[in-house]
Enzyme design. Structure first.
Site, PDB file in Angstrom:
ATOM      1  N   GLY A  96       0.837  -1.187   0.000  1.00 34.83           N
ATOM      2  CA  GLY A  96       0.000   0.000   0.000  1.00 34.83           C
ATOM      3  C   GLY A  96       0.874   1.239   0.000  1.00 34.83           C
ATOM      4  O   GLY A  96       2.060   1.186   0.343  1.00 34.83           O
ATOM      5  N   GLY A 147       0.380  -4.991   0.578  1.00 35.33           N
ATOM      6  CA  GLY A 147      -0.867  -4.928  -0.182  1.00 35.33           C
ATOM      7  C   GLY A 147      -0.876  -5.815  -1.409  1.00 35.33           C
ATOM      8  O   GLY A 147      -1.934  -6.301  -1.829  1.00 35.33           O
ATOM      9  N   GLU A 170       5.841  -5.412   7.445  1.00 36.36           N
ATOM     10  CA  GLU A 170       5.141  -4.389   8.227  1.00 36.36           C
ATOM     11  C   GLU A 170       5.792  -4.045   9.563  1.00 36.36           C
ATOM     12  O   GLU A 170       5.724  -2.892  10.010  1.00 36.36           O
ATOM     13  CB  GLU A 170       3.688  -4.805   8.448  1.00 36.36           C
ATOM     14  CG  GLU A 170       2.814  -4.710   7.206  1.00 36.36           C
ATOM     15  CD  GLU A 170       3.033  -5.853   6.225  1.00 36.36           C
ATOM     16  OE1 GLU A 170       2.549  -5.759   5.081  1.00 36.36           O
ATOM     17  OE2 GLU A 170       3.693  -6.843   6.596  1.00 36.36           O
ATOM     18  N   ASP A 178      -0.971  -7.279   7.725  1.00 37.47           N
ATOM     19  CA  ASP A 178      -2.420  -7.265   7.536  1.00 37.47           C
ATOM     20  C   ASP A 178      -2.821  -7.932   6.225  1.00 37.47           C
ATOM     21  O   ASP A 178      -2.261  -8.962   5.882  1.00 37.47           O
ATOM     22  CB  ASP A 178      -2.929  -5.821   7.618  1.00 37.47           C
ATOM     23  CG  ASP A 178      -2.349  -4.926   6.516  1.00 37.47           C
ATOM     24  OD1 ASP A 178      -1.239  -5.205   6.022  1.00 37.47           O
ATOM     25  OD2 ASP A 178      -3.007  -3.932   6.156  1.00 37.47           O
TER      26      ASP A 178
END
Length: 473
Positions: A96, A147, A170, A178
């Site tokens: 992301g 992402g 992350e 996530d």
């Protein structure tokens, strides 16, 4: 485009109602043009992420284009399958666009809410792919991180190539793995998922297949021809999804050029290293994991290197991620994204995310982040609990499809899991060579099956006068 300009551009922001509304999102004024390219080739519908200069990093503009198109194709009798790929030759998607999110968070509560809304949008997209009623193929050709993993890991077919670089990085930026990491990482063999989540270790090329991340390994040179061949497949209307997937699986196998030899590229998460990973990462507290690594003697060099890696990570991220790995084993795919939305919202309010992104991604050269708090001892259980508590009366993330499950329904297309191999050993006790061939035949002589089964048997079994026996740990 400067990062700060992107923060105030509606191309990045999710609509404010996205956190609770189940309506299919639509493009907003100011969304970037052509950041996603759609194409139709006979029965195949393709989604090409088109930000190659940004390594196809995902933003709200892209998600708002993809979701309506997926919903449209799901209803179309002409669309047989969906293909997800990235423009350029470097990445499917590097993650992301977290630099924009970090700058957005600096605006305070409003910016944090907008960042959280983006994650709601992204997780709806991932859940839609995870529960899609038509076959989805993802080309993990190049960098596939964060992402990008969310856009690939939940598809029945995940194609790794010699250019694949997989990671969930992350914890390096004060966040948590996530995009469904709560679901797929704890379900990998042994403690490999916990290890990958906490350390951000990279898997290159065929290693993504051996680890259970990819379902297939193909050379990048064959992807174009395979795409054309898949597009020409015709499915009778009455053919059920499992049969359609089987036909596609056989078709993809025809394009295999084989795997690199084990001499050339041995399995990374194997042998004594794999045993050490399971030994050191089986604990439920970070303090115990640190102690186990510090006491490790058989793989001392690896353990000390891993300790150094973990010591540079956000202590809050490490503790939250470990709790996530333990709880996620019991979450369904839908519960996963609802829970991750709440965890992400907490991280958007936490100083480590802004600091981590600025230190690792925006500083030239990258610097070591200054975490708050700075040590594991300062991160209390109560602090970790707050990331997993659902405030009373707060609306939970509403997803856009009703599908749900506890295990991936298409996991048969991956290499056999260690649990499946253990079951056969315990039930049969046959010779190792016979078990290897049994799995090879059952998996239609899929590339990598013999290598994976042989490695597991060598590490976890012993020959006795009563036959092959599983070694208890």
């Amino acid at each position: 485009m400067p990062l700060r300009a992107k923060v105030t551009n509606p191309a990045f922001r999710a609509a404010a109602s996205m956190s609770t509304s189940p309506e299919i999102p639509q493009e907003l004024p100011g969304d970037e043009p052509d950041d996603v390219l759609f194409n139709s080739i006979y029965g195949l519908r393709s989604i090409e992420l088109n930000r190659p200069k940004k390594l196809n990093s995902l933003n709200g503009s892209m998600a708002r284009k993809i979701l309506p198109r997926l919903k449209e194709w799901e209803k179309s009798h002409l669309a047989n399958m969906i293909l997800i790929s990235g423009a350029g030759n470097k990445a499917l998607c590097a993650g992301g666009d977290v630099a924009a999110l970090a700058l957005q968070n600096e605006k305070g509560v409003e910016g944090q809410r907008e960042s959280t809304d983006f994650f709601g949008l992204e997780y709806r997209l991932d859940h839609t792919l995870a529960t899609y009623r038509k076959p989805v193929i993802s080309f993990m050709d190049g960098i596939t991180m964060g992402g990008g993993v969310g856009l690939s890991m939940h598809a029945p077919f995940r194609i790794a190539t010699e250019k694949t670089v997989f990671a969930m990085p992350e914890t390096t930026i004060g966040f948590f793995p996530d995009v469904g990491g709560s679901f797929f990482l704890p379900r990998l063999d042994g403690e490999t998922g916990t290890y990958l989540a906490l350390t951000s270790e990279r898997l290159n090329g065929v290693q993504a297949l051996y680890a259970g991340i990819a379902t297939h390994y193909l050379h990048s040179s064959v992807l174009s021809n395979m795409t054309q061949r898949l597009s020409e497949l015709v499915f009778p209307d009455e053919m059920a999804l499992p049969e359609r997937l089987n036909v596609m699986n056989k078709t993809m196998a025809e394009f295999s050029l084989g795997l690199p030899s084990l001499q050339e590229e041995p399995i990374l998460l194997a042998g004594e290293l794999r045993s050490a990973i399971d030994r050191c990462f089986k604990f439920n507290t970070m303090e115990e994991i640190f102690q186990a690594l510090d006491s490790e003697t058989e793989q001392k060099e690896w353990a000390q290197k891993t300790l150094k890696t973990l010591s540079s990570r956000s202590p809050t991220s490490l503790k939250v991620t470990l709790r996530q790995m333990r709880l996620g084993k019991k979450w369904s795919i839908t519960e996963t994204f609802k829970r991750e939305y709440e965890i992400a919202a907490n991280f958007m309010r936490h100083p480590d995310f802004i600091e981590g992104v600025k230190a690792r991604l925006m500083s030239k050269p990258p610097r070591q982040a200054t975490w708050q708090p700075a040590t594991l001892a300062e991160v209390s259980n109560e602090t970790v609990d707050q990331f997993f508590n659902i405030p009373e009366g707060e609306n939970r993330l509403e997803v856009l499809s009703k599908g749900d499950y506890q295990r991936y329904p298409h996991e048969r297309f991956s290499l056999p899991s260690e649990a499946e191999i253990e079951k056969v050993v315990r039930e049969s006790g046959r010779k190792a060579s016979l078990i290897v061939e049994e799995f090879a035949e059952k998996w239609n002589f899929k590339d990598g099956v013999r290598e994976k089964v042989s490695e597991v048997l060598a590490r976890r079994t012993k020959n006795t006068h009563e036959g092959l026996r599983w070694i208890e740990e």
